[in-house]
Design an enzyme around this catalytic site. Structure first.
Site, short mmCIF file in Angstrom:
data_model
loop_
_atom_site.label_atom_id
_atom_site.label_comp_id
_atom_site.label_asym_id
_atom_site.label_seq_id
_atom_site.Cartn_x
_atom_site.Cartn_y
_atom_site.Cartn_z
N ASP A 28 0.84 -1.23 -0.06
CA ASP A 28 0.07 0.07 -0.20
C ASP A 28 1.05 1.25 0.07
OD1 ASP A 28 -2.32 -1.60 0.15
OD2 ASP A 28 -2.26 -1.43 2.41
N GLY A 56 -5.50 -11.38 1.33
CA GLY A 56 -4.91 -12.81 1.74
C GLY A 56 -4.02 -12.49 2.56
N GLY A 183 -19.81 -4.98 10.41
CA GLY A 183 -19.13 -4.17 11.28
C GLY A 183 -19.22 -3.98 12.57
N GLY A 214 -12.17 -6.63 8.37
CA GLY A 214 -12.79 -7.84 7.77
C GLY A 214 -11.88 -8.97 7.76
N ASP A 215 -10.57 -8.55 7.17
CA ASP A 215 -9.45 -9.68 7.22
C ASP A 215 -9.04 -10.11 8.48
OD1 ASP A 215 -9.50 -9.24 4.31
OD2 ASP A 215 -8.11 -7.70 4.51
N ALA A 250 -7.05 0.96 16.51
CA ALA A 250 -5.70 1.15 16.24
C ALA A 250 -5.48 1.42 14.70
CB ALA A 250 -4.56 0.17 16.72
N SER A 256 -2.71 -2.77 12.86
CA SER A 256 -3.40 -2.80 14.01
C SER A 256 -3.74 -4.10 14.32
CB SER A 256 -4.69 -1.99 13.34
OG SER A 256 -5.55 -3.08 12.48
N1 ATP Z 1 -17.10 -0.39 15.15
C1 ATP Z 1 -16.83 -1.62 15.54
N2 ATP Z 1 -17.17 -2.13 16.74
C2 ATP Z 1 -16.65 -3.38 17.09
N3 ATP Z 1 -16.47 -4.40 16.01
C3 ATP Z 1 -16.18 -4.14 14.78
C4 ATP Z 1 -16.29 -2.64 14.22
N4 ATP Z 1 -16.11 -2.42 13.03
C5 ATP Z 1 -15.87 -3.73 12.55
N5 ATP Z 1 -15.96 -4.83 13.89
C6 ATP Z 1 -15.72 -6.24 13.67
O1 ATP Z 1 -14.97 -6.44 12.51
C7 ATP Z 1 -15.80 -7.37 11.89
C8 ATP Z 1 -15.55 -6.98 10.16
O2 ATP Z 1 -16.06 -6.02 10.07
P1 ATP Z 1 -16.78 -5.12 8.74
O3 ATP Z 1 -17.95 -6.05 8.57
O4 ATP Z 1 -16.82 -3.83 8.72
O5 ATP Z 1 -15.70 -5.83 7.51
P2 ATP Z 1 -15.17 -5.19 6.30
O6 ATP Z 1 -16.25 -4.25 5.54
O7 ATP Z 1 -14.69 -6.21 5.39
O8 ATP Z 1 -14.00 -4.22 6.93
P3 ATP Z 1 -13.15 -3.50 5.88
O9 ATP Z 1 -13.57 -3.54 4.77
O10 ATP Z 1 -13.20 -2.25 6.67
O11 ATP Z 1 -11.67 -4.01 6.16
C9 ATP Z 1 -17.31 -7.15 12.22
O12 ATP Z 1 -17.96 -8.42 12.16
C10 ATP Z 1 -17.21 -6.92 13.87
O13 ATP Z 1 -16.51 -8.40 14.53
#
Ligand code: ATP
Ligand code: NAG
Ligand code: NAG
Ligand code: NAG
Length: 268
Positions: A28, A56, A183, A214-215, A250, A256
């Protein structure tokens, strides 16, 4: 992935990996600016840094930091970014036996599903509406986020109820288990064994930077599938929610991701 060995000690490459990720390694190049440039415009940035990313590799780093013997199958360029990335994988105790360098540019995400005895976790990112139908049937767990679920099903997903409906559609396409992350609302699970959507909420935390949450979640889930196969899926998801919530408190992506030593013992 297949369960084996004890997590938490440095491992020799000749031992089998318990978590194998097939996916991307990306460098990145991050410029912080007050706004986006217009086409052809040059603007001043106030900060620049290089980070290790790629979905990945992110997932693999999170699994390794929790103590998994992890390996990544990927290709990086034969350049300084590629060399640095391989060094980053080594520093995270990830096997680079199947990490290749190519003269061509760094490749994008590639996901391969092998239909054998191992448990597979498929993360359809970036999502395409016309995903090969085999991806639904061949993976043990199909895990995606709200927008990916929306692209795949064509139905809006914004809360546990709509996620449950989308999960139902994905289950009908042949998935054994569907997990949709939401999220701050945690995630929703639906399985052939228990075909009623179940919301797994998470403790609300003050998010500083959600990039890579998400990862972190997928990497943690891979760790539990490989090392704690006797836990119920629901318990694995609760713990993965917790770990991903730590990562949003973080800044950065891999920077993080928590290590086992920084997490409550009850998670292990
Ligand atoms: N604000 C938050 N507070 C607590 N847990 C969170 C929060 N945001 C994300 N999480 C945790 O992270 C997991 C994945 O988040 P999210 O569904 O936003 O994935 P994503 O959209 O693939 O993430 P990104 O694209 O931002 O990397 C959620 O299922 C939850 O466990
Ligand atoms: C990578 O580059 C080095 C020199 O820069 C060269 O010796 C090596 O053969 C290259 N490897 C591949 C796979 O292209
Ligand atoms: C879901 O993940 C994709 C990456 O595959 C990302 O681009 C998108 O912003 C994420 N969606 C949400 C709602 O965070
Ligand atoms: C998991 O469960 C099986 C069958 O109940 C048992 O034989 C095995 O010892 C358990 N493994 C762990 C790590 O608890």
């Amino acid at each position: 992935m297949a369960a084996c060995g004890e997590p938490g000690r440095p491992w020799q490459e000749e031992e089998a990996a318990a978590v194998v990720v097939v996916g991307s390694c990306m460098t990145d190049l991050v410029s912080l600016t007050s706004r986006l440039p217009k086409t052809g415009e040059t603007i001043h940035g106030h900060e620049f840094f290089i980070g290790f990313g790629g979905k990945g590799a992110n997932q693999c780093v999170q699994a390794a930091r929790l103590g998994a013997k992890a390996a990544i199958v990927c290709k990086v360029g034969n350049d300084s970014f590629g060399n640095d990335y391989i060094e980053n994988l080594k520093q995270n105790h990830i096997s680079t036996e199947f990490t290749y360098q190519t003269r061509d540019a760094a490749t994008g995400t590639a996901s391969i599903i092998v239909n054998n005895e191992v448990k597979t976790l498929f993360n359809p990112a970036p999502a395409m509406a016309d995903l090969d139908p085999q991806f639904y049937t061949l993976s043990s767990i199909f895990c995606c986020n709200e927008s990916e679920a929306e692209i795949l099903t064509g139905h809006a997903v914004s809360d546990p109820t709509t996620a449950g409906k989308a999960a139902m559609i994905l289950l009908e396409r042949g998935c054994q288990v569907v997990v949709i992350t939401l999220g701050a609302s945690g995630c929703v699970i639906l399985s052939q064994a228990e075909p009623v959507p179940k919301h797994i909420p998470t403790e609300a935390v003050k998010a500083v930077d959600t990039t890579g949450a998400g990862d972190s979640f997928v990497g943690a889930l891979a760790f539990y599938l490989a090392y704690y196969p006797n836990l119920s899926l629901e318990e694995m998801l609760k713990r993965s929610n917790f770990i991903a919530a730590v990562s949003v408190q973080a800044t950065g992506t891999q920077s993080s991701y928590p290590y086992k030593k920084d997490l409550p013992l009850a998670l292990f």
